[in-house]
Design an enzyme around this catalytic site. Sequence first.
Site, PDB file in Angstrom:
ATOM      1  N   ALA A 110     -13.762   7.185  20.160  1.00  0.00           N
ATOM      2  CA  ALA A 110     -13.008   8.454  20.081  1.00  0.00           C
ATOM      3  C   ALA A 110     -12.431   8.522  18.669  1.00  0.00           C
ATOM      4  O   ALA A 110     -11.264   8.240  18.451  1.00  0.00           O
ATOM      5  CB  ALA A 110     -11.911   8.472  21.133  1.00  0.00           C
ATOM      6  N   ALA A 111     -13.267   8.893  17.722  1.00  0.00           N
ATOM      7  CA  ALA A 111     -12.975   8.551  16.321  1.00  0.00           C
ATOM      8  C   ALA A 111     -12.339   9.636  15.451  1.00  0.00           C
ATOM      9  O   ALA A 111     -11.787   9.323  14.405  1.00  0.00           O
ATOM     10  CB  ALA A 111     -14.258   8.070  15.644  1.00  0.00           C
ATOM     11  N   ALA A 112     -12.445  10.922  15.831  1.00  0.00           N
ATOM     12  CA  ALA A 112     -11.973  11.970  14.913  1.00  0.00           C
ATOM     13  C   ALA A 112     -10.449  12.040  14.887  1.00  0.00           C
ATOM     14  O   ALA A 112      -9.824  11.813  15.920  1.00  0.00           O
ATOM     15  CB  ALA A 112     -12.527  13.322  15.342  1.00  0.00           C
ATOM     16  N   PRO A 113      -9.862  12.333  13.725  1.00  0.00           N
ATOM     17  CA  PRO A 113     -10.496  12.683  12.456  1.00  0.00           C
ATOM     18  C   PRO A 113     -10.986  11.500  11.618  1.00  0.00           C
ATOM     19  O   PRO A 113     -11.600  11.697  10.593  1.00  0.00           O
ATOM     20  CB  PRO A 113      -9.383  13.439  11.720  1.00  0.00           C
ATOM     21  CG  PRO A 113      -8.116  12.862  12.261  1.00  0.00           C
ATOM     22  CD  PRO A 113      -8.393  12.520  13.696  1.00  0.00           C
ATOM     23  N   GLU A 134     -17.403  11.144  18.183  1.00  0.00           N
ATOM     24  CA  GLU A 134     -16.381  12.114  18.579  1.00  0.00           C
ATOM     25  C   GLU A 134     -17.033  13.134  19.504  1.00  0.00           C
ATOM     26  O   GLU A 134     -18.084  13.675  19.203  1.00  0.00           O
ATOM     27  CB  GLU A 134     -15.778  12.788  17.335  1.00  0.00           C
ATOM     28  CG  GLU A 134     -14.931  13.999  17.613  1.00  0.00           C
ATOM     29  CD  GLU A 134     -13.753  13.764  18.577  1.00  0.00           C
ATOM     30  OE1 GLU A 134     -13.074  12.729  18.472  1.00  0.00           O
ATOM     31  OE2 GLU A 134     -13.532  14.629  19.439  1.00  0.00           O
ATOM     32  N   ARG A 139     -14.397  18.597  15.659  1.00  0.00           N
ATOM     33  CA  ARG A 139     -13.676  17.405  15.196  1.00  0.00           C
ATOM     34  C   ARG A 139     -14.660  16.366  14.641  1.00  0.00           C
ATOM     35  O   ARG A 139     -14.335  15.625  13.716  1.00  0.00           O
ATOM     36  CB  ARG A 139     -12.850  16.803  16.337  1.00  0.00           C
ATOM     37  CG  ARG A 139     -11.646  17.672  16.708  1.00  0.00           C
ATOM     38  CD  ARG A 139     -10.860  17.100  17.877  1.00  0.00           C
ATOM     39  NE  ARG A 139     -10.288  15.793  17.648  1.00  0.00           N
ATOM     40  CZ  ARG A 139      -9.143  15.552  17.029  1.00  0.00           C
ATOM     41  NH1 ARG A 139      -8.435  16.557  16.553  1.00  0.00           N
ATOM     42  NH2 ARG A 139      -8.695  14.324  16.862  1.00  0.00           N
ATOM     43  N   ASP A 179      -9.594   4.558  21.048  1.00  0.00           N
ATOM     44  CA  ASP A 179      -8.301   5.146  20.669  1.00  0.00           C
ATOM     45  C   ASP A 179      -8.214   6.428  21.488  1.00  0.00           C
ATOM     46  O   ASP A 179      -8.594   7.503  21.039  1.00  0.00           O
ATOM     47  CB  ASP A 179      -8.295   5.417  19.158  1.00  0.00           C
ATOM     48  CG  ASP A 179      -6.937   5.878  18.664  1.00  0.00           C
ATOM     49  OD1 ASP A 179      -5.922   5.429  19.216  1.00  0.00           O
ATOM     50  OD2 ASP A 179      -6.901   6.704  17.730  1.00  0.00           O
ATOM     51  N   CYS A 232      -1.309   6.877  21.629  1.00  0.00           N
ATOM     52  CA  CYS A 232      -0.068   7.205  20.920  1.00  0.00           C
ATOM     53  C   CYS A 232       0.896   7.815  21.923  1.00  0.00           C
ATOM     54  O   CYS A 232       1.515   8.847  21.661  1.00  0.00           O
ATOM     55  CB  CYS A 232      -0.340   8.117  19.723  1.00  0.00           C
ATOM     56  SG  CYS A 232      -1.170   9.646  20.154  1.00  0.00           S
TER      57      CYS A 232
HETATM   58  N1  SAM Z   1      -9.106   7.485  16.401  1.00  0.00           N
HETATM   59  C1  SAM Z   1      -8.768   8.750  15.791  1.00  0.00           C
HETATM   60  C2  SAM Z   1      -8.156   8.505  14.437  1.00  0.00           C
HETATM   61  O1  SAM Z   1      -7.631   7.413  14.195  1.00  0.00           O
HETATM   62  O2  SAM Z   1      -8.228   9.395  13.578  1.00  0.00           O
HETATM   63  C3  SAM Z   1      -7.883   9.570  16.682  1.00  0.00           C
HETATM   64  C4  SAM Z   1      -8.495   9.793  18.043  1.00  0.00           C
HETATM   65  S1  SAM Z   1      -7.583  10.847  19.101  1.00  0.00           S
HETATM   66  C5  SAM Z   1      -6.250   9.883  19.563  1.00  0.00           C
HETATM   67  C6  SAM Z   1      -8.577  10.891  20.523  1.00  0.00           C
HETATM   68  C7  SAM Z   1      -9.909  11.565  20.369  1.00  0.00           C
HETATM   69  O3  SAM Z   1     -10.590  11.491  21.633  1.00  0.00           O
HETATM   70  C8  SAM Z   1      -9.827  13.038  20.016  1.00  0.00           C
HETATM   71  O4  SAM Z   1     -10.504  13.283  18.820  1.00  0.00           O
HETATM   72  C9  SAM Z   1     -10.488  13.745  21.189  1.00  0.00           C
HETATM   73  O5  SAM Z   1     -11.275  14.862  20.806  1.00  0.00           O
HETATM   74  C10 SAM Z   1     -11.369  12.662  21.774  1.00  0.00           C
HETATM   75  N2  SAM Z   1     -11.714  12.861  23.206  1.00  0.00           N
HETATM   76  C11 SAM Z   1     -11.288  13.811  24.057  1.00  0.00           C
HETATM   77  N3  SAM Z   1     -11.858  13.677  25.260  1.00  0.00           N
HETATM   78  C12 SAM Z   1     -12.671  12.619  25.193  1.00  0.00           C
HETATM   79  C13 SAM Z   1     -13.560  11.983  26.111  1.00  0.00           C
HETATM   80  N4  SAM Z   1     -13.686  12.389  27.362  1.00  0.00           N
HETATM   81  N5  SAM Z   1     -14.264  10.943  25.652  1.00  0.00           N
HETATM   82  C14 SAM Z   1     -14.140  10.506  24.386  1.00  0.00           C
HETATM   83  N6  SAM Z   1     -13.314  11.058  23.498  1.00  0.00           N
HETATM   84  C15 SAM Z   1     -12.595  12.102  23.886  1.00  0.00           C
END
Ligand code: SAM
Length: 457
Positions: A110-113, A134, A139, A179, A232
Site C-alpha cells: 500500500a505504497a502511495a504516495p 497502490e 495515487r 502500511d 497511523c
Molecule cells: N505507505 C504510504 C507512504 O508511506 O507514502 C502511505 C500509504 S496509506 C497509509 C495507505 C494506502 O493504502 C493508500 O494509498 C490507499 O489508497 C491504499 N489502499 C486503500 N485500500 C486498499 C486496499 N484494499 N488494499 C491495498 N491498499 C489499499
Amino acid sequence: MVNLPQDYINKMKKLMQEEYEAFIRSYDEPHVQGLRVNTLKIKIEDFLSINPFHLHHIPWVNEGFYYDMEDRPGKHPFHEAGLYYIQEPSAMAVGALADVKPGERILDLAAAPGGKSTHIAAKLQGKGLLVSNEIHPSRAKILSQNVERMGIKNCVVTNEHPERLAKKFKNYFHKILVDAPCSGEGMFRKDIEACNQWSLDNVSFCSDRQLDILENASEMLMPEGILIYSTCTFSPEENEGVIEQFLKIHKEFIIEKSKSFEGFDHGRAAWINSKNTDLNKTIRLWPHKLRGEGHFIAVLRKIDGEEQTKVKRDKKSMNKQHIKDYMDFTKSYLQYTPEGEFLLFGDHLYIVPDEMISLENLKVLRPGWHLGMFKKNRFEPSHALALSLKSTEVKNSIFLDSSSSKILSYLKGESLETAGNKGWNLVLVNGYSLGWGKLSNHVLKNHYPKGLRWVDY
Ligand code: SAM
C-alpha cells in the site's frame, strides 16, 4: 485546536486514563514537519553542506530532519532534483525499523504516495527488487512520479488489488510492508479530512480490510521473511487487534522485538483483553511522547511455510535498429552503457530489475528503470534516466546554482542561453541531476517535463 468527534474523545479517555490530559494537550501544539535526505542521490553530510533550511535531526532516522515552519522545502530546486522526500517524522520510523538489506526482494503493498517505498529504495542502494503497489490509479501515478524523482532504478510500480498480486508472487519476498489504509487518528492534527471522516463504524470497517490485506501479504512472503504492519491510527482494533486476529489464523508467524528509541512506546495486549503478551513487543508512537504524529508498527516473522516457486520471465530481445539507436545515444552522451534485461513497453525502453518475475496480466505503471523512448530512428532519454544519473556519468552537463535565475527559468520550461557541447546535456543543480536539455547554437532547448514545470513562480 482540532474539533474532535465526541465518540473519539470518549474512547481515548477510557484508553489513555491518566495519560489522557497530556495526550489531548498535544492537539494544541502545531504538527512538526520533516524531510528525509535521499541517500541514493546525496550523502547526508553533502546535503547538510548545501542545505538552505533550518534542520534539526530526528532521533530515530539518520537521514531524517525536522524543518521549521518558515521553510518551504517542497518548492525548492533540490526537491525537484530528488535530494530529499518530505515525510512525516513518525512515518520515517517504519523505514528505520525495516532493517532493509541491499539485494532483498521487497514488496510495499500500500505504497502511495511513496514515503516508505522511497525510504526502502534508498536502503536497498539499487540492489535487489522493490515492488511498490497502490490500489488507486491516481495515487499510483503520484507514487510512480515520486519513484522517478528520487532516481530509483530497481523499482516496479504496480496498480493492483493485493489479492491479484498474491496469486502471482507466491512466497516470493524477503520483506513485505503493509502500511495499511486506516482511520487516520494519528493524523488528525495534520489532516482535518481524516478527522471529519472518522466514525466507530469506519474503525471497524478499516480493521476488517487490514486483516484482508495482511492475509494476501502472508501468501507472498518467503519462509523466514519479515512482514511489517503499520498504521497511523491509535485504535487498538486496527493495531494490536488486527495482529492478534492475524496470528490466531497464522501460527507460522511470530512477533519480533524491534529496535526502540527514546519516546517510543509499546503496544498493549491488555487494550484488546488479549493474553498474548508478545503484542507488547509492537511499537506505538504518540504525539505527546515525541516530536511526531501517531503511528503503530508491528514486525512479524514467518517462521514456517513453503519455499518460493520460481516463475521464469519470458525474455524478449530488442530489434537491431533499437539496439543501434540506444547505443548511439549512450556512446555519444553517457560515460557507460546501462545494461540489464531490456523491456520495450510501447516505444519506451526499460531495464527490468533482475529479480522481477513475469509482469503478464498485471497493471504496471513502471516496469523498472525507464531509460527513454524510440522516436523515428533515434533514442530520446527519459526524465527518469536524468534523475538517476550522476554528473560523472554523462559527457555533457550544464551546472546551475540553486539560487540563480537560470534555475528558475529551467524549471519553468524556458530555453537557456549557455555555452557547452552540442546535443543532450544533463542539467545539474549544485552538481545534482535535475533534467535534460538539448544544446544547439548556444541555446539549450528545455526538456524538463511539461507536467512538472513551475508556473506562476
Ligand atoms: N505507505 C504510504 C507512504 O508511506 O507514502 C502511505 C500509504 S496509506 C497509509 C495507505 C494506502 O493504502 C493508500 O494509498 C490507499 O489508497 C491504499 N489502499 C486503500 N485500500 C486498499 C486496499 N484494499 N488494499 C491495498 N491498499 C489499499
